[in-house]
Motif scaffolding. Sequence first.
Motif, mmCIF file in Angstrom:
data_model
loop_
_atom_site.group_PDB
_atom_site.id
_atom_site.type_symbol
_atom_site.label_atom_id
_atom_site.label_comp_id
_atom_site.label_asym_id
_atom_site.label_seq_id
_atom_site.Cartn_x
_atom_site.Cartn_y
_atom_site.Cartn_z
ATOM 1 N N LEU A 157 83.036 60.449 43.362
ATOM 2 C CA LEU A 157 83.099 61.254 42.139
ATOM 3 C C LEU A 157 81.697 61.621 41.664
ATOM 4 O O LEU A 157 81.448 62.750 41.209
ATOM 5 N N ALA A 171 87.322 65.151 51.805
ATOM 6 C CA ALA A 171 86.946 66.080 50.740
ATOM 7 C C ALA A 171 86.098 67.243 51.255
ATOM 8 O O ALA A 171 85.677 68.091 50.476
ATOM 9 N N TYR A 223 82.747 65.249 44.160
ATOM 10 C CA TYR A 223 83.984 65.561 44.868
ATOM 11 C C TYR A 223 85.199 65.144 44.034
ATOM 12 O O TYR A 223 85.122 64.249 43.194
ATOM 13 N N ASP A 224 86.324 65.810 44.291
ATOM 14 C CA ASP A 224 87.518 65.621 43.476
ATOM 15 C C ASP A 224 88.283 64.364 43.882
ATOM 16 O O ASP A 224 88.387 64.041 45.075
ATOM 17 N N ALA A 225 88.859 63.703 42.873
ATOM 18 C CA ALA A 225 89.594 62.463 43.116
ATOM 19 C C ALA A 225 90.758 62.619 44.087
ATOM 20 O O ALA A 225 90.929 61.775 44.979
ATOM 21 N N PRO A 226 91.605 63.669 43.987
ATOM 22 C CA PRO A 226 92.754 63.748 44.899
ATOM 23 C C PRO A 226 92.344 63.746 46.374
ATOM 24 O O PRO A 226 92.961 63.069 47.198
ATOM 25 N N GLU A 280 92.304 60.380 33.091
ATOM 26 C CA GLU A 280 93.413 60.720 33.973
ATOM 27 C C GLU A 280 93.818 59.508 34.802
ATOM 28 O O GLU A 280 92.980 58.749 35.275
#
Length: 472
Positions: free
Chosen positions: A303, A140, A307-310, A278
């Motif tokens: 999270l 990330a 930071y973003d999940a993907p 989601e």
Amino acid sequence: MRVPVPDVLLPAEDLGAVHFVGIGGAGLSAIARLMLARGVRVSGSDARETPGLAALRELGATTWVGHDAAYVADADTLVVSTAVREDNPEVLEAQRRGLRVLPRSAALESVMQGRRVVAVAGTHGKTTTTSLLTVALQAAGADPTYAVGGELSATGVNAQEGTGEVFVAEADESDGAFLVYSPQVAVVTNVEADHLDNYGTEEAYHAAFETFLERVRPGGVLVACVDDPGAAALAATARDRGLRVVGVGESAEADLRASDLRLVGSTARASVRLPGGEDVELALQIPGRHYVLDALCALGAGLELGYDAPALLEGMAGFTGTRRRMELRGDVGGVRVYDSYAHHPQEIRGDLQAARSLAGEGRVLVVFQPHLVSRTRAFGPAMGQALGAADLVWVLEIYLAREDPDPEVTGALVAGAVPLAEDAVTFVPLAADVPAAMVAAARRGDVLLTLGAGDVTELAPRLVTALEEAGR
């Protein structure tokens, strides 16, 4: 040796020259590596030569094999492993000279100061969760500093200085070390009685985790696996105290919830519903439900750090494991050899479930080494019950570590509790007798697993060699 934590903890840069007694161990070597990266003058000693000592020398540390009072001549601070005896000559000399003497926990806190700290605690799964979170954050773009109780396969080291503000640390509860840290994000994978040689009672062990909650910084959060009764109870206590909690797991109470778990060969996958509703896909290259739960804890922490999940999930999908956590050591003629650190009944159950997934139509052959007399006294029968998930079992004598032997508590206590046919379980006091027996019993498709926190790990390469010599 138990060393008190000073009332005032200095940052690493203010400790002067630091000498580590037991520098080759997983905990101290990680701290030494980070101090070296920050320009601290480091020296250390250990009982025997190891690859870890050689690696630290390459980074600039001065190291010795054996212990001598002369080794602390230029030191300002001494860091001591709990495995070190009170009559160690370096410790005695440091005390005579009035040097600053720190336990491992205080030394780790000194390198964490000034960072956004994630402290990963729990009875089981700390190393894997810390490692998963580290690689997830790296993917990330966080470039965290990390200190782990095992070597990451991707980097080959147990600690590394990053350029970012996040510090990910494995927070060991065995000697109360985790009560020294002050995390922004506290992660608790599970809470199940262990280390009763230190805590005395199950109640005292659980109480230590409640005290850990008090260490979380104002505005911080607890990420806990609520599938585990102990961690779920801790989460409820945290909420009662006004601490924000993110629950993870498969249960309906989880804020970050996994479903549709699939264990296929050496992989694990699950659908995960994020707190916002989601749905995402979690994919791991390591097998076992317990590793999925560890990954959920890591995802929850990532999270919470913003930071973003993907990106976090992409990092975990590329995770290739940690040394001694279901580590593949060789594949000879279709017989695979794995090594794992599992030494508590729950850990044994989890790794045998993973081994069963790996074996498919094959069998699971296990050699297990109990760790510590005190742990075997408390959990020996439960260890044996957990080993019953294997097809063939060899049990070694207890690895004593820091304890003295007890003729009433031996590996036979574990072997006698394994619920398999008599000819499927063997108590083997001498490890040297195991490779030939396991190789003779092995068939193509079988998984051979070495389990335990002691020197049983040395059997894995010997098993590979024995398979090769047998022409498998």
